[in-house]
Design a protein around this motif. Sequence first.
Motif, mmCIF file in Angstrom:
data_model
loop_
_atom_site.group_PDB
_atom_site.id
_atom_site.type_symbol
_atom_site.label_atom_id
_atom_site.label_comp_id
_atom_site.label_asym_id
_atom_site.label_seq_id
_atom_site.Cartn_x
_atom_site.Cartn_y
_atom_site.Cartn_z
ATOM 1 N N LYS A 97 -34.557 5.656 27.863
ATOM 2 C CA LYS A 97 -33.809 6.186 26.683
ATOM 3 C C LYS A 97 -34.363 5.634 25.248
ATOM 4 C CE LYS A 97 -29.317 7.168 28.875
ATOM 5 N NZ LYS A 97 -28.078 7.174 28.732
ATOM 6 N N ILE A 98 -34.569 4.610 25.276
ATOM 7 C CA ILE A 98 -35.270 3.882 23.735
ATOM 8 C C ILE A 98 -36.556 4.654 23.810
ATOM 9 C CG2 ILE A 98 -36.301 2.335 22.566
ATOM 10 C CD1 ILE A 98 -34.213 0.308 23.932
ATOM 11 N N ALA A 99 -37.409 4.715 24.608
ATOM 12 C CA ALA A 99 -38.683 5.224 24.484
ATOM 13 C C ALA A 99 -38.619 6.991 24.019
ATOM 14 C CB ALA A 99 -39.425 5.145 25.950
ATOM 15 N N SER A 100 -37.850 7.718 24.791
ATOM 16 C CA SER A 100 -37.600 8.844 24.399
ATOM 17 C C SER A 100 -36.957 9.328 23.326
ATOM 18 C CB SER A 100 -36.785 9.842 25.932
ATOM 19 O OG SER A 100 -35.570 9.091 25.848
ATOM 20 N N SER A 101 -36.276 8.409 22.728
ATOM 21 C CA SER A 101 -35.642 8.716 21.443
ATOM 22 C C SER A 101 -36.542 8.814 20.318
ATOM 23 C CB SER A 101 -34.313 7.572 21.236
ATOM 24 O OG SER A 101 -35.026 6.533 20.756
ATOM 25 N N GLY A 102 -37.769 8.292 20.252
ATOM 26 C CA GLY A 102 -38.491 8.557 19.240
ATOM 27 C C GLY A 102 -38.699 7.300 18.246
ATOM 28 N N VAL A 103 -37.669 6.100 18.713
ATOM 29 C CA VAL A 103 -37.703 4.867 17.851
ATOM 30 C C VAL A 103 -38.846 4.067 17.857
ATOM 31 C CG1 VAL A 103 -36.585 2.720 17.705
ATOM 32 C CG2 VAL A 103 -35.255 4.728 18.399
ATOM 33 N N ARG A 104 -39.370 3.584 16.688
ATOM 34 C CA ARG A 104 -40.590 2.930 16.384
ATOM 35 C C ARG A 104 -40.520 1.524 16.390
ATOM 36 N NH1 ARG A 104 -44.806 5.754 16.184
ATOM 37 N NH2 ARG A 104 -45.985 4.170 14.906
ATOM 38 N N ASN A 105 -39.669 1.041 17.221
ATOM 39 C CA ASN A 105 -39.355 -0.439 17.162
ATOM 40 C C ASN A 105 -40.123 -0.791 18.611
ATOM 41 O OD1 ASN A 105 -38.448 -2.992 17.939
ATOM 42 N ND2 ASN A 105 -36.700 -2.536 16.780
#
Length: 154
Positions: A97-105
């Motif tokens: 879910k984090i990876a697919s959210s586009g978050v750049r962390n």
Amino acid sequence: NLGVIYLVENDLRSAMELFKKGLALKSSYRFAKTNLGSIYTKYGDFERGVSFLEDAYGATRLDQSRGNAEALAIVNNYGVASLGVGENDKAKMIFEKIASSGVRNPIPLLNYAIILVEVLKQKKDAARIISKLKFMSNDREILRKVQELEKKLE
């Protein structure tokens, strides 16, 4: 807030005592749950950590999708704790879910790559995440770990 000050001063016992007191006063206090869960997870007590972080995770889903740093830290710790108690599929779902959210962390993505390479042995998905990480971070330690993971894919 005093518990957070104790954390900064590296007085974990006092910090944990205050977080527990906060929860005794208000059992739904997200920040106390988050901090306790994160401390337990950091020191390998995943069973205690996961229960606190699961509650905090539910309360931060919207913030996480917006890239809120605090929410991402909670979600990252929850994923690590889930993996620590053997809930590999749940951990994968959390990091996915984090990876697919586009978050750049890069931290949660690095943890996701580690799970894909070392635990789930999913080379194709791991290669995709590793590729993102290469261009996302300039941190030498993260890039070193990314190179190690890449070698394991060969």
